[in-house]
Design a protein around this motif. Structure first.
Motif, PDB file in Angstrom:
ATOM      1  N   HIS A  96       0.812  -1.218   0.000  1.00  0.00           N
ATOM      2  CA  HIS A  96       0.000   0.000   0.000  1.00  0.00           C
ATOM      3  C   HIS A  96       0.847   1.271   0.000  1.00  0.00           C
ATOM      4  O   HIS A  96       0.325   2.348   0.278  1.00  0.00           O
ATOM      5  CB  HIS A  96      -0.935   0.030   1.226  1.00  0.00           C
ATOM      6  N   GLU A  97       2.145   1.151  -0.299  1.00  0.00           N
ATOM      7  CA  GLU A  97       3.030   2.317  -0.309  1.00  0.00           C
ATOM      8  C   GLU A  97       3.385   2.678  -1.749  1.00  0.00           C
ATOM      9  O   GLU A  97       3.785   1.809  -2.537  1.00  0.00           O
ATOM     10  CB  GLU A  97       4.311   2.020   0.486  1.00  0.00           C
ATOM     11  N   PHE A  98       3.250   3.985  -2.072  1.00  0.00           N
ATOM     12  CA  PHE A  98       3.498   4.438  -3.438  1.00  0.00           C
ATOM     13  C   PHE A  98       4.306   5.731  -3.427  1.00  0.00           C
ATOM     14  O   PHE A  98       4.344   6.438  -2.418  1.00  0.00           O
ATOM     15  CB  PHE A  98       2.166   4.650  -4.170  1.00  0.00           C
ATOM     16  N   GLN A  99       4.929   6.013  -4.560  1.00  0.00           N
ATOM     17  CA  GLN A  99       5.768   7.201  -4.663  1.00  0.00           C
ATOM     18  C   GLN A  99       5.580   7.837  -6.032  1.00  0.00           C
ATOM     19  O   GLN A  99       5.447   7.143  -7.035  1.00  0.00           O
ATOM     20  CB  GLN A  99       7.239   6.819  -4.453  1.00  0.00           C
ATOM     21  N   ILE A 100       5.560   9.176  -6.060  1.00  0.00           N
ATOM     22  CA  ILE A 100       5.373   9.937  -7.294  1.00  0.00           C
ATOM     23  C   ILE A 100       6.600  10.807  -7.543  1.00  0.00           C
ATOM     24  O   ILE A 100       7.084  11.482  -6.625  1.00  0.00           O
ATOM     25  CB  ILE A 100       4.129  10.846  -7.213  1.00  0.00           C
ATOM     26  N   LEU A 101       7.105  10.799  -8.772  1.00  0.00           N
ATOM     27  CA  LEU A 101       8.203  11.680  -9.171  1.00  0.00           C
ATOM     28  C   LEU A 101       7.744  12.551 -10.332  1.00  0.00           C
ATOM     29  O   LEU A 101       7.030  12.086 -11.231  1.00  0.00           O
ATOM     30  CB  LEU A 101       9.432  10.875  -9.590  1.00  0.00           C
ATOM     31  N   ARG A 102       8.164  13.817 -10.309  1.00  0.00           N
ATOM     32  CA  ARG A 102       7.859  14.762 -11.398  1.00  0.00           C
ATOM     33  C   ARG A 102       9.171  15.217 -12.029  1.00  0.00           C
ATOM     34  O   ARG A 102      10.131  15.540 -11.326  1.00  0.00           O
ATOM     35  CB  ARG A 102       7.086  15.964 -10.859  1.00  0.00           C
ATOM     36  N   CYS A 103       9.198  15.262 -13.367  1.00  0.00           N
ATOM     37  CA  CYS A 103      10.367  15.733 -14.099  1.00  0.00           C
ATOM     38  C   CYS A 103       9.889  16.619 -15.240  1.00  0.00           C
ATOM     39  O   CYS A 103       8.877  16.304 -15.885  1.00  0.00           O
ATOM     40  CB  CYS A 103      11.178  14.551 -14.631  1.00  0.00           C
ATOM     41  N   GLN A 104      10.599  17.732 -15.499  1.00  0.00           N
ATOM     42  CA  GLN A 104      10.166  18.637 -16.554  1.00  0.00           C
ATOM     43  C   GLN A 104      11.364  19.291 -17.241  1.00  0.00           C
ATOM     44  O   GLN A 104      12.446  19.418 -16.659  1.00  0.00           O
ATOM     45  CB  GLN A 104       9.225  19.711 -15.983  1.00  0.00           C
ATOM     46  N   LEU A 105      11.132  19.703 -18.493  1.00  0.00           N
ATOM     47  CA  LEU A 105      12.161  20.354 -19.300  1.00  0.00           C
ATOM     48  C   LEU A 105      11.505  21.430 -20.161  1.00  0.00           C
ATOM     49  O   LEU A 105      10.349  21.274 -20.590  1.00  0.00           O
ATOM     50  CB  LEU A 105      12.852  19.352 -20.219  1.00  0.00           C
ATOM     51  N   PRO A 106      12.218  22.524 -20.448  1.00  0.00           N
ATOM     52  CA  PRO A 106      11.691  23.499 -21.401  1.00  0.00           C
ATOM     53  C   PRO A 106      11.714  22.918 -22.811  1.00  0.00           C
ATOM     54  O   PRO A 106      12.382  21.908 -23.077  1.00  0.00           O
ATOM     55  CB  PRO A 106      12.659  24.674 -21.269  1.00  0.00           C
TER      56      PRO A 106
END
Length: 395
Positions: A96-106
């Protein structure tokens, strides 16, 4: 013109909510990171070549390696967020454990062309994945994680079957006619009416008891009915995307209370962005993770940091049955401990009883010996009396 503007706004509102379906990729090379895919299963398509460390992709609870589940390409309306990817990882050990990652570039960056990628390029070689585990796609100093190899021996998948996530405009749940559900509800209302007519024969105390029982055993989860209807209107969807709106909760219990935590990097408030639906579980054949819905919240300022991949917040709403099961497991542990205590107490009582039995037995033996002694003394006195009587007679 005003009418046209109103129509455009209405159309924009309809397009605000989107859903994602798992589909087989038309061509396998289109899931390469150069095409910025939304996808599920397989290995991650890392947007930025400077990928997270292995330690950053471990469960915060058990410290075991997470498993890549899916990613959603979600460009926003600024140059800095032209390319933007959100990744979902889960722990197969904790379930029941989860993780979110965000990545962005112009749009203009050193890794990708300013123009749209040429889909005719079929080369799937990826130098970034060369530094990752060949089984799970997470960073690895060797060719494969020993944990991934062990999981294969335990029939646990280090990665899931790979699909493309096809994003479409959502259908309104009002388009789904709740004919079956309406029939059940009408039947339920009729039964309640019939039972209510019988309440006249009950006194006030009995009516109170009946109402308590009714609330406990005859309840309708309107939240789940809404979720169910929306799922019926969008059958088989695994993602619901509704930026800056609200999640569609799975049920009445375990909803998130209050606001999500602010962004740890810049302090800005987080907003709801998308949710991962439980329909993903059977479609990816996930055996070691469970949820009702995963509500993902991201930084409203779309901030950046020295690290390309930033953590975001996810609220895990479990199914009611799973919550009850977890509570029962906890209760069983308590009962087990109480059982051990009772067992020790019973053993102590048994020992006391045994000791008491020994004392009683000794006491009884003492009484018998005493009785024998008294009997012997009495016999001796009688014998003496008889001897004296014979002597007197002879004289």
């Amino acid at each position: 013109d005003e009418e046209d503007d109103g129509e455009e706004e209405e159309e924009d509102d309809d397009d605000d909510v989107q859903v994602g379906y798992l589909v087989k990729p038309k061509q396998a090379h289109l899931l390469h990171r150069r095409y910025f895919p939304s996808k599920a299963g397989g290995r991650p398509a890392w947007l930025h070549p400077e990928i997270p460390s292995e330690d950053e992709l471990r469960c915060k609870v058990c410290d075991k390696l997470l498993t890549y589940m899916m990613q959603v390409y979600a460009s926003r309306d600024t140059d800095e967020t032209f390319h933007r990817m959100l990744y979902v990882f889960g722990c197969q050990a904790c379930k029941h454990e989860f993780q979110i990652l965000r990545c962005q570039l112009p749009r203009k960056n050193e890794f990708y062309s300013y123009e749209a990628p040429d889909e005719s390029v079929t080369d799937t070689a990826d130098a970034v994945l060369d530094g990752c585990c060949r089984l799970c796609g997470l960073p690895c100093s060797d060719r494969m994680h020993s944990m991934c190899q062990n999981r294969l021996g335990q029939n646990i998948r280090p990665s899931f079957k790979e699909f493309e996530v096809d994003i479409e405009a959502a259908e309104d749940e009002e388009d789904y006619k709740f004919e079956y559900e309406k029939g059940l509800h009408e039947k339920y209302q009729e039964e309640i009416k019939q039972v209510g007519e019988k309440e006249g024969s009950l006194d006030r105390t009995e009516q109170g008891v009946f109402k308590e029982w009714q609330q406990e055993h005859i309840s309708v989860d309107n939240t789940f009915l809404t979720f169910h209807g929306w799922a019926k209107a969008n059958p088989g969807h695994v993602v619901r995307y509704a930026y800056a709106q609200s999640p569609m909760w799975f049920c009445n219990t375990n909803k998130m209370e209050g606001d999500p935590p602010a962004c740890e990097n810049c302090g800005a408030a987080r907003v709801f962005e998308f949710q991962v639906q439980p329909m993903l579980i059977p479609k990816l054949d996930i055996l070691c993770m469970e949820w009702g819905t995963l509500a993902v919240y991201t930084c409203s300022a779309h901030c950046s940091s020295a690290k390309p991949y930033m953590q975001e917040f996810v609220h895990v709403q479990l199914e009611p049955e799973r919550m009850i099961h977890d509570e029962e497991e906890s209760d069983d542990e308590v009962l087990a401990e109480e059982g051990k205590i009772e067992e020790v107490e019973d053993e102590a009582e048994s020992e006391e009883v045994v000791e008491e039995g020994k004392v009683t037995e000794v006491a009884e033996e003492g009484k018998i010996e005493e009785a024998v002694e008294v009997k012997d003394q009495k016999a001796a006195i009688d014998a003496k009396d008889q001897t004296g009587a014979i002597d007197a007679k002879d004289q």
